[in-house]
Design an enzyme around this catalytic site. Structure first.
Site, PDB file in Angstrom:
ATOM      1  N   GLU A 120       0.848  -1.139  -0.116  1.00 36.47           N
ATOM      2  CA  GLU A 120      -0.142   0.078  -0.138  1.00 36.47           C
ATOM      3  C   GLU A 120       0.805   1.033  -0.117  1.00 36.47           C
ATOM      4  O   GLU A 120       2.155   1.200   0.406  1.00 36.47           O
ATOM      5  CB  GLU A 120      -0.863  -0.040   1.320  1.00 36.47           C
ATOM      6  CG  GLU A 120      -1.827  -1.135   1.275  1.00 36.47           C
ATOM      7  CD  GLU A 120      -3.071  -1.284   2.233  1.00 36.47           C
ATOM      8  OE1 GLU A 120      -2.830  -0.394   3.238  1.00 36.47           O
ATOM      9  OE2 GLU A 120      -3.752  -2.075   2.224  1.00 36.47           O
ATOM     10  N   THR A 151       2.557  -5.340  -9.720  1.00 37.57           N
ATOM     11  CA  THR A 151       3.249  -5.844 -11.036  1.00 37.57           C
ATOM     12  C   THR A 151       1.932  -6.523 -11.847  1.00 37.57           C
ATOM     13  O   THR A 151       0.911  -7.297 -11.282  1.00 37.57           O
ATOM     14  CB  THR A 151       4.086  -6.918 -10.882  1.00 37.57           C
ATOM     15  OG1 THR A 151       5.093  -6.469 -10.022  1.00 37.57           O
ATOM     16  CG2 THR A 151       4.659  -7.670 -12.120  1.00 37.57           C
ATOM     17  N   GLU A 236       8.565 -17.429  -3.865  1.00 36.17           N
ATOM     18  CA  GLU A 236       8.775 -16.141  -4.639  1.00 36.17           C
ATOM     19  C   GLU A 236      10.112 -15.669  -4.273  1.00 36.17           C
ATOM     20  O   GLU A 236      10.841 -15.280  -5.225  1.00 36.17           O
ATOM     21  CB  GLU A 236       7.712 -14.936  -4.020  1.00 36.17           C
ATOM     22  CG  GLU A 236       7.879 -13.905  -4.715  1.00 36.17           C
ATOM     23  CD  GLU A 236       7.010 -12.781  -4.237  1.00 36.17           C
ATOM     24  OE1 GLU A 236       6.353 -12.706  -3.403  1.00 36.17           O
ATOM     25  OE2 GLU A 236       7.420 -11.393  -4.574  1.00 36.17           O
ATOM     26  N   GLN A 273      45.267  -9.075 -17.313  1.00 34.88           N
ATOM     27  CA  GLN A 273      44.921  -9.814 -16.196  1.00 34.88           C
ATOM     28  C   GLN A 273      43.849  -8.966 -15.448  1.00 34.88           C
ATOM     29  O   GLN A 273      43.019  -9.778 -14.461  1.00 34.88           O
ATOM     30  CB  GLN A 273      46.379  -9.790 -15.365  1.00 34.88           C
ATOM     31  CG  GLN A 273      46.164 -10.774 -14.279  1.00 34.88           C
ATOM     32  CD  GLN A 273      47.585 -10.930 -13.453  1.00 34.88           C
ATOM     33  OE1 GLN A 273      48.097  -9.947 -13.210  1.00 34.88           O
ATOM     34  NE2 GLN A 273      47.945 -12.272 -13.090  1.00 34.88           N
ATOM     35  N   LEU A 332      33.019  -3.379 -17.744  1.00 35.82           N
ATOM     36  CA  LEU A 332      34.015  -4.016 -18.625  1.00 35.82           C
ATOM     37  C   LEU A 332      33.427  -3.630 -20.299  1.00 35.82           C
ATOM     38  O   LEU A 332      34.170  -3.742 -21.425  1.00 35.82           O
ATOM     39  CB  LEU A 332      34.048  -5.608 -18.612  1.00 35.82           C
ATOM     40  CG  LEU A 332      34.669  -5.867 -17.284  1.00 35.82           C
ATOM     41  CD1 LEU A 332      34.780  -7.281 -17.137  1.00 35.82           C
ATOM     42  CD2 LEU A 332      36.160  -5.396 -17.135  1.00 35.82           C
ATOM     43  N   GLU A 362      16.961  -5.424   3.631  1.00 34.92           N
ATOM     44  CA  GLU A 362      17.064  -5.277   5.216  1.00 34.92           C
ATOM     45  C   GLU A 362      15.979  -5.862   5.965  1.00 34.92           C
ATOM     46  O   GLU A 362      16.481  -6.654   6.815  1.00 34.92           O
ATOM     47  CB  GLU A 362      16.641  -3.744   5.250  1.00 34.92           C
ATOM     48  CG  GLU A 362      17.636  -2.689   5.033  1.00 34.92           C
ATOM     49  CD  GLU A 362      17.866  -2.370   3.557  1.00 34.92           C
ATOM     50  OE1 GLU A 362      16.716  -2.794   2.582  1.00 34.92           O
ATOM     51  OE2 GLU A 362      18.750  -1.561   2.993  1.00 34.92           O
TER      52      GLU A 362
HETATM   53  C1  FAD Z   1       8.721  -2.853  -9.722  1.00 32.92           C
HETATM   54  C2  FAD Z   1       8.071  -3.378  -8.616  1.00 32.92           C
HETATM   55  C3  FAD Z   1       7.187  -4.390  -8.326  1.00 32.92           C
HETATM   56  C4  FAD Z   1       6.354  -4.645  -7.352  1.00 32.92           C
HETATM   57  N1  FAD Z   1       5.340  -5.803  -7.286  1.00 32.92           N
HETATM   58  C5  FAD Z   1       4.613  -5.915  -6.343  1.00 32.92           C
HETATM   59  C6  FAD Z   1       3.410  -6.918  -6.412  1.00 32.92           C
HETATM   60  O1  FAD Z   1       2.996  -7.232  -7.336  1.00 32.92           O
HETATM   61  N2  FAD Z   1       2.588  -6.830  -5.407  1.00 32.92           N
HETATM   62  C7  FAD Z   1       2.960  -6.061  -4.156  1.00 32.92           C
HETATM   63  O2  FAD Z   1       2.151  -6.365  -3.424  1.00 32.92           O
HETATM   64  N3  FAD Z   1       3.909  -5.564  -4.022  1.00 32.92           N
HETATM   65  C8  FAD Z   1       4.722  -5.243  -4.847  1.00 32.92           C
HETATM   66  N4  FAD Z   1       5.867  -4.405  -4.958  1.00 32.92           N
HETATM   67  C9  FAD Z   1       6.358  -3.776  -3.726  1.00 32.92           C
HETATM   68  C10 FAD Z   1       7.299  -4.069  -2.900  1.00 32.92           C
HETATM   69  O3  FAD Z   1       6.906  -5.311  -2.466  1.00 32.92           O
HETATM   70  C11 FAD Z   1       7.831  -3.212  -2.172  1.00 32.92           C
HETATM   71  O4  FAD Z   1       8.166  -2.222  -2.723  1.00 32.92           O
HETATM   72  C12 FAD Z   1       8.734  -3.673  -0.848  1.00 32.92           C
HETATM   73  O5  FAD Z   1       8.226  -4.519  -0.025  1.00 32.92           O
HETATM   74  C13 FAD Z   1       8.917  -2.524   0.116  1.00 32.92           C
HETATM   75  O6  FAD Z   1       8.030  -1.741   0.512  1.00 32.92           O
HETATM   76  P1  FAD Z   1       8.161  -0.349   0.213  1.00 32.92           P
HETATM   77  O7  FAD Z   1       8.471  -0.021  -0.954  1.00 32.92           O
HETATM   78  O8  FAD Z   1       6.885   0.136   0.963  1.00 32.92           O
HETATM   79  O9  FAD Z   1       9.063   0.105   1.187  1.00 32.92           O
HETATM   80  P2  FAD Z   1       9.366   0.595   2.801  1.00 32.92           P
HETATM   81  O10 FAD Z   1       8.471  -0.585   3.552  1.00 32.92           O
HETATM   82  O11 FAD Z   1       8.819   1.940   3.150  1.00 32.92           O
HETATM   83  O12 FAD Z   1      10.905   0.409   2.975  1.00 32.92           O
HETATM   84  C14 FAD Z   1      11.797   1.562   2.512  1.00 32.92           C
HETATM   85  C15 FAD Z   1      13.233   1.275   3.358  1.00 32.92           C
HETATM   86  O13 FAD Z   1      13.190   0.911   4.514  1.00 32.92           O
HETATM   87  C16 FAD Z   1      13.681  -0.270   4.982  1.00 32.92           C
HETATM   88  N5  FAD Z   1      13.058  -0.521   6.071  1.00 32.92           N
HETATM   89  C17 FAD Z   1      11.823  -0.938   6.205  1.00 32.92           C
HETATM   90  N6  FAD Z   1      11.633  -1.437   7.700  1.00 32.92           N
HETATM   91  C18 FAD Z   1      12.670  -1.506   8.180  1.00 32.92           C
HETATM   92  C19 FAD Z   1      13.238  -1.980   9.208  1.00 32.92           C
HETATM   93  N7  FAD Z   1      12.083  -2.729  10.119  1.00 32.92           N
HETATM   94  N8  FAD Z   1      14.365  -2.319   9.713  1.00 32.92           N
HETATM   95  C20 FAD Z   1      15.421  -1.788   8.658  1.00 32.92           C
HETATM   96  N9  FAD Z   1      15.006  -1.196   7.496  1.00 32.92           N
HETATM   97  C21 FAD Z   1      13.893  -1.088   7.115  1.00 32.92           C
HETATM   98  C22 FAD Z   1      13.423  -0.931   3.742  1.00 32.92           C
HETATM   99  O14 FAD Z   1      14.317  -1.983   3.622  1.00 32.92           O
HETATM  100  C23 FAD Z   1      13.691   0.057   2.632  1.00 32.92           C
HETATM  101  O15 FAD Z   1      15.072  -0.159   2.338  1.00 32.92           O
HETATM  102  C24 FAD Z   1       6.789  -4.190  -6.274  1.00 32.92           C
HETATM  103  C25 FAD Z   1       7.711  -2.953  -6.137  1.00 32.92           C
HETATM  104  C26 FAD Z   1       8.239  -2.613  -7.303  1.00 32.92           C
HETATM  105  C27 FAD Z   1       9.209  -1.396  -7.115  1.00 32.92           C
END
Ligand code: FAD
Length: 376
Positions: A120, A151, A236, A273, A332, A362
């Site tokens: 979301e 996706t 997955e 090399q 490269l 993470e």
């Molecule tokens: C091209 C693409 C396709 C996708 N397809 C799908 C799909 O088909 N269905 C679907 O449901 N989702 C999909 N996603 C979503 C994807 O699963 C999420 O982007 C991902 O889970 C990360 O969630 P977020 O983007 O909300 O990042 P956030 O959860 O907001 O995280 C942001 C950053 O904070 C870090 N972070 C968060 N919590 C912590 C913690 N507790 N400790 C340390 N670091 C933390 C994360 O690692 C990240 O680096 C897709 C995303 C992309 C970009």
């Protein structure tokens, strides 16, 4: 080469590689490609025959994924053409014959496209806090909320959607899965998202306003959605590890060819090399990552169990290897590696999602640390 690999390679060479640049520009894979892949049985690889699949195991679906990329395809193509790999497993495991007939069989036959919507706008990593609601009203659910980064969301005929059926604050216990047809009133694709890579894979933002969904579209028992999502994350994530390794393997092959052909200062790059050692490193990290990821696929395929820690190790190891290799491949290739539409440039951009999608690096480290530090 085994028969499955040969089929995939022929399909990739004839039906994918010549058209991929057009699909990258168009931002989506045409629907007829699903029908063509289904005709060869490729969409059903790894799915039981009882639900319309062709049988086989995770090793077989890993073979399809790997060979499509090695033959010149891309992980974006895998994301678009095999989105059912994340949209269907929960429906199949729940075992409702009505849902299997309406969604699983036609999707594996290439007639429908499915998507999985968990993430979301407020957050993706913290699945237990999702806010899209599904209020029970007799034999229906009324769904309100929004999803993002989905996706195949722009092309999907149905979306396996994570919703909150419990009260706010019920955490993971209040999450359920509902299959929502995209022709329902109140469902809208609000935006097609433009991305760094995976250009041929459409990614969408979705809105649900009072969408009326029959209660029979509930997948499994109410309140078990979170557990279902977590259970299927294993396959997955292993599949993403396989994709990351395949991109690395393909980039190594392209780079070896390039370094043999490209001459500087009177001799091929492949004789210098520093170049040779860089390619050796690319091969080393990839071989280790691939061996680990495929060993988990092998264990699952032979009826064994894998732990969330092992899966997280596989994903992070593959992602790190892939990141290193695609970077070296571009380096490269010199200026040619920076050109749009050069294959290594595409893999370089496509690879960046691997440490974000399906659980970030993470979050994988959190799983590993929890297993190490919080074990009894
Ligand atoms: C091209 C693409 C396709 C996708 N397809 C799908 C799909 O088909 N269905 C679907 O449901 N989702 C999909 N996603 C979503 C994807 O699963 C999420 O982007 C991902 O889970 C990360 O969630 P977020 O983007 O909300 O990042 P956030 O959860 O907001 O995280 C942001 C950053 O904070 C870090 N972070 C968060 N919590 C912590 C913690 N507790 N400790 C340390 N670091 C933390 C994360 O690692 C990240 O680096 C897709 C995303 C992309 C970009």
């Amino acid at each position: 080469m085994n028969e499955l690999r040969e089929t995939v390679r022929r399909f990739a060479v004839r039906e994918i590689v010549p058209y991929l640049p057009d699909w990258e520009r168009a931002g989506e894979v045409p629907r007829e490609v699903h029908a063509k892949a289904a005709k060869l049985g490729l969409l059903g690889v790894g799915y039981p025959e009882e639900v319309g699949g062709g049988g086989g195991t995770l090793l077989d679906s890993a073979t399809v994924t790997e060979e499509l990329i090695l033959a010149g395809g891309s992980s974006g193509l895998i994301a678009a053409l095999f989105t059912h790999g994340i949209a269907l497993p929960h429906i199949i495991a729940a075992g409702d014959p009505g849902l299997i007939d309406r969604y699983v069989r036609p999707t594996l036959a290439g007639e429908l496209i499915g998507a999985l919507a968990v993430t979301e706008p407020d957050g993706g990593s913290d699945v237990a806090r999702l806010r899209t609601t599904a209020r029970r009203d007799g034999d229906r659910f009324i769904v309100n909320g929004g999803k993002t980064f989905i996706t195949s969301g722009a092309r999907a005929d149905f979306v396996t959607t994570a919703v909150r059926t419990g009260e706010p604050g019920t955490g993971y216990g209040g999450v359920s899965l509902l299959v929502i047809d995209t022709d329902r009133t109140g469902f809208t694709v609000t935006r097609r998202l433009e991305k760094m890579g995976w250009h041929c894979s459409d990614t969408a933002e979705l809105s649900f306003v009072d969408v009326d969904v029959p209660a029979v579209n509930l997948v499994g028992a109410e309140g078990t959605g979170f557990r279902q999502i977590m259970r299927h994350f294993a396959s997955e994530r292993i599949s993403m590890a396989v994709q990351a390794c395949a991109m690395a393997q393909r980039c190594i092959a392209l780079t070896i060819q390039w370094c043999r052909d490209r001459k500087t200062f009177g001799s091929p790059l492949s004789e210098k090399q520093v170049v040779r050692h860089r390619i050796a490193e690319m091969a080393r990290v990839t071989a280790v990552a691939r061996t680990y990821a495929w060993s988990l696929a092998d264990r699952i395929s032979n009826g064994g169990q894998v732990t969330p820690v092992e899966v997280a190790v596989a994903k992070n190891t593959a992602v790190a290897a892939c990141d290193q290799v695609v970077d070296s491949a571009v380096q490269l290739h010199g200026g040619a590696g920076y050109l749009r539409d050069s294959e290594v440039e595409r893999h370089y951009r496509d690879a960046r999602i691997m440490g974000i999608g399906g659980g970030t690096t993470e979050i994988m480290n959190e799983i590993i640390a929890k297993g190490l530090l919080d074990a009894d």
